[in-house]
Design a protein around this motif. Structure first.
Motif, PDB file in Angstrom:
ATOM      1  N   GLY A 143       0.785  -1.235   0.000  1.00  0.00           N
ATOM      2  CA  GLY A 143       0.000   0.000   0.000  1.00  0.00           C
ATOM      3  C   GLY A 143       0.818   1.288   0.000  1.00  0.00           C
ATOM      4  O   GLY A 143       0.322   2.344   0.403  1.00  0.00           O
ATOM      5  N   THR A 165       1.897   3.215  -2.614  1.00  0.00           N
ATOM      6  CA  THR A 165       1.322   4.227  -3.505  1.00  0.00           C
ATOM      7  C   THR A 165       0.004   4.747  -2.928  1.00  0.00           C
ATOM      8  O   THR A 165      -0.246   5.958  -2.924  1.00  0.00           O
ATOM      9  CB  THR A 165       1.089   3.628  -4.921  1.00  0.00           C
ATOM     10  OG1 THR A 165       2.333   3.134  -5.408  1.00  0.00           O
ATOM     11  CG2 THR A 165       0.547   4.670  -5.881  1.00  0.00           C
ATOM     12  N   SER A 222      -2.315  -1.818  -9.449  1.00  0.00           N
ATOM     13  CA  SER A 222      -1.356  -1.613 -10.520  1.00  0.00           C
ATOM     14  C   SER A 222       0.000  -1.318  -9.888  1.00  0.00           C
ATOM     15  O   SER A 222       0.194  -0.268  -9.266  1.00  0.00           O
ATOM     16  CB  SER A 222      -1.872  -0.470 -11.398  1.00  0.00           C
ATOM     17  OG  SER A 222      -0.872   0.359 -11.812  1.00  0.00           O
ATOM     18  N   GLY A 268       7.862  -2.180  -5.065  1.00  0.00           N
ATOM     19  CA  GLY A 268       8.207  -3.250  -4.132  1.00  0.00           C
ATOM     20  C   GLY A 268       8.732  -4.498  -4.814  1.00  0.00           C
ATOM     21  O   GLY A 268       9.371  -5.336  -4.195  1.00  0.00           O
ATOM     22  N   ASN A 285       0.206  -1.342   7.536  1.00  0.00           N
ATOM     23  CA  ASN A 285      -0.894  -0.726   6.774  1.00  0.00           C
ATOM     24  C   ASN A 285      -2.076  -1.693   6.592  1.00  0.00           C
ATOM     25  O   ASN A 285      -1.955  -2.883   6.812  1.00  0.00           O
ATOM     26  CB  ASN A 285      -0.355  -0.261   5.411  1.00  0.00           C
ATOM     27  CG  ASN A 285      -1.346   0.589   4.656  1.00  0.00           C
ATOM     28  OD1 ASN A 285      -2.035   1.434   5.233  1.00  0.00           O
ATOM     29  ND2 ASN A 285      -1.460   0.377   3.355  1.00  0.00           N
ATOM     30  N   ASP A 333      -7.892  -1.208   8.244  1.00  0.00           N
ATOM     31  CA  ASP A 333      -9.342  -1.326   8.011  1.00  0.00           C
ATOM     32  C   ASP A 333      -9.746  -2.781   7.745  1.00  0.00           C
ATOM     33  O   ASP A 333     -10.908  -3.143   7.908  1.00  0.00           O
ATOM     34  CB  ASP A 333      -9.757  -0.425   6.828  1.00  0.00           C
ATOM     35  CG  ASP A 333      -8.996  -0.773   5.552  1.00  0.00           C
ATOM     36  OD1 ASP A 333      -9.559  -1.420   4.675  1.00  0.00           O
ATOM     37  OD2 ASP A 333      -7.809  -0.429   5.452  1.00  0.00           O
ATOM     38  N   SER A 371      -4.130   3.152   7.726  1.00  0.00           N
ATOM     39  CA  SER A 371      -4.999   2.648   6.670  1.00  0.00           C
ATOM     40  C   SER A 371      -5.020   3.684   5.551  1.00  0.00           C
ATOM     41  O   SER A 371      -5.484   4.809   5.752  1.00  0.00           O
ATOM     42  CB  SER A 371      -6.426   2.414   7.173  1.00  0.00           C
ATOM     43  OG  SER A 371      -7.280   2.213   6.051  1.00  0.00           O
ATOM     44  N   ALA A 372      -4.511   3.282   4.400  1.00  0.00           N
ATOM     45  CA  ALA A 372      -4.542   4.186   3.244  1.00  0.00           C
ATOM     46  C   ALA A 372      -5.975   4.328   2.754  1.00  0.00           C
ATOM     47  O   ALA A 372      -6.315   5.289   2.066  1.00  0.00           O
ATOM     48  CB  ALA A 372      -3.654   3.636   2.135  1.00  0.00           C
TER      49      ALA A 372
HETATM   50  N1  LIG Z   1      -8.334  -2.204   2.276  1.00  0.00           N
HETATM   51  C1  LIG Z   1      -7.186  -1.594   1.988  1.00  0.00           C
HETATM   52  N2  LIG Z   1      -6.590  -1.784   0.796  1.00  0.00           N
HETATM   53  C2  LIG Z   1      -5.429  -1.133   0.566  1.00  0.00           C
HETATM   54  C3  LIG Z   1      -4.817  -0.260   1.505  1.00  0.00           C
HETATM   55  N3  LIG Z   1      -3.673   0.219   0.977  1.00  0.00           N
HETATM   56  C4  LIG Z   1      -3.584  -0.317  -0.250  1.00  0.00           C
HETATM   57  N4  LIG Z   1      -4.621  -1.126  -0.511  1.00  0.00           N
HETATM   58  C5  LIG Z   1      -4.847  -1.923  -1.744  1.00  0.00           C
HETATM   59  O1  LIG Z   1      -3.739  -2.808  -1.882  1.00  0.00           O
HETATM   60  C6  LIG Z   1      -3.354  -2.925  -3.257  1.00  0.00           C
HETATM   61  C7  LIG Z   1      -1.899  -2.521  -3.436  1.00  0.00           C
HETATM   62  O2  LIG Z   1      -1.747  -1.155  -3.103  1.00  0.00           O
HETATM   63  P1  LIG Z   1      -0.563  -0.248  -3.702  1.00  0.00           P
HETATM   64  O3  LIG Z   1      -0.657   1.076  -3.019  1.00  0.00           O
HETATM   65  O4  LIG Z   1      -0.563  -0.250  -5.179  1.00  0.00           O
HETATM   66  O5  LIG Z   1       0.722  -1.087  -3.190  1.00  0.00           O
HETATM   67  P2  LIG Z   1       2.273  -0.763  -3.380  1.00  0.00           P
HETATM   68  O6  LIG Z   1       2.940  -1.077  -2.083  1.00  0.00           O
HETATM   69  O7  LIG Z   1       2.466   0.633  -3.882  1.00  0.00           O
HETATM   70  O8  LIG Z   1       2.711  -1.831  -4.476  1.00  0.00           O
HETATM   71  P3  LIG Z   1       3.997  -1.768  -5.500  1.00  0.00           P
HETATM   72  O9  LIG Z   1       3.826  -0.541  -6.322  1.00  0.00           O
HETATM   73  O10 LIG Z   1       3.962  -3.017  -6.324  1.00  0.00           O
HETATM   74  O11 LIG Z   1       5.237  -1.754  -4.647  1.00  0.00           O
HETATM   75  C8  LIG Z   1      -4.330  -2.053  -4.045  1.00  0.00           C
HETATM   76  O12 LIG Z   1      -5.384  -2.861  -4.540  1.00  0.00           O
HETATM   77  C9  LIG Z   1      -4.859  -1.063  -3.009  1.00  0.00           C
HETATM   78  O13 LIG Z   1      -6.164  -0.605  -3.311  1.00  0.00           O
HETATM   79  C10 LIG Z   1      -5.488  -0.076   2.765  1.00  0.00           C
HETATM   80  O14 LIG Z   1      -5.041   0.637   3.672  1.00  0.00           O
HETATM   81  N5  LIG Z   1      -6.667  -0.775   2.948  1.00  0.00           N
END
Ligand SMILES: Nc1nc2c(ncn2[C@@H]2O[C@H](COP(=O)(O)OP(=O)(O)OP(=O)(O)O)[C@@H](O)[C@H]2O)c(=O)[nH]1
Length: 194
Positions: free
Chosen positions: A28, A30, A47, A75, A130, A133, A160-161
């Motif tokens: 999470g 991004t 994505s 990641g 993270n 939720d 929680s993003a």
């Molecule tokens: N329920 C929930 N889903 C989350 C949260 N943060 C991220 N997600 C979901 O998790 C998935 C990955 O989130 P990203 O933010 O793309 O993850 P990342 O760490 O940037 O991934 P990379 O770019 O591959 O390193 C997505 O489908 C998001 O919608 C959160 O706090 N709660």
């Protein structure tokens, strides 16, 4: 160097803080940055970040304007050498795991080894669990995160993003910690005028 701000407050220069988000793919990073920058969560398909992206955001900590230049890293393992190049210039580092993913938590030790190898020795590290939720799918208890953070002497928070819980707090805490730390050591972060 100092000036009076919009609300009549004394603004003591401005500090540039290069911050980097790291952790396994999908934890999470991004989403956390988008929530902090735009106050929104974009649900739906995941994505993966390709290489690296960055966002600027100014926060005020104890009357000091801190310009956070935040680097969002990929990641995925195949982008690791790109990420390493950014570690050296980072003043602060937010290291994330996903509370519903045991493997992302287990990999934190490997991330910390990598950070200690490539980042400056005085980099401020904050550990974030993270996706709070998603409590029904929780795989890592809060106290497990706290214990790991204590072991490595780094601050810890659950975020929680999606809902925004603790997102702003995490970024401002890291800015505050680094600003106070820097005023104490007064040599690592450079000060510039608005
Ligand atoms: N329920 C929930 N889903 C989350 C949260 N943060 C991220 N997600 C979901 O998790 C998935 C990955 O989130 P990203 O933010 O793309 O993850 P990342 O760490 O940037 O991934 P990379 O770019 O591959 O390193 C997505 O489908 C998001 O919608 C959160 O706090 N709660």
């Amino acid at each position: 160097m100092n000036r009076i701000g919009d609300k009549g407050q004394l603004v003591i220069g401005c500090v540039l803080l290069q911050t980097i988000l790291v952790g396994d793919s999908g934890v999470g990073k991004t989403s956390l940055l988008v929530q902090f920058d735009q106050g929104k969560f974009i649900p739906g398909s995941f994505s993966a970040t390709v290489g690296i992206g960055f966002t600027n955001k100014v926060v005020t900590v104890d009357n000091v304007k801190v310009k956070l230049q935040i680097w969002d890293t990929a990641g995925q393992e195949r982008f690791r050498s790109v990420t390493h190049a950014y570690y050296r210039d980072a003043h602060a580092l937010l290291l994330l795991y996903d509370i519903t993913s045991k493997s992302s938590f287990d990999n934190i030790r490997a991330w910390l080894t990598e950070i200690h190898e490539y980042a400056q020795s005085d980099v401020v590290i904050m550990l974030l669990g993270n996706k709070t939720d998603m409590s029904s799918e929780r795989a890592i208890r809060r106290d497990e995160g706290e214990r790991l953070a204590r072991e490595y002497s780094v601050p810890f928070m659950e975020t929680s993003a999606k809902t925004g819980v603790n997102v702003e707090l995490a970024f401002t805490a890291v800015a505050k910690y680094k600003t106070v730390y820097t005023q104490w050591h007064f040599n690592t972060v450079h000060t510039w005028l608005l």
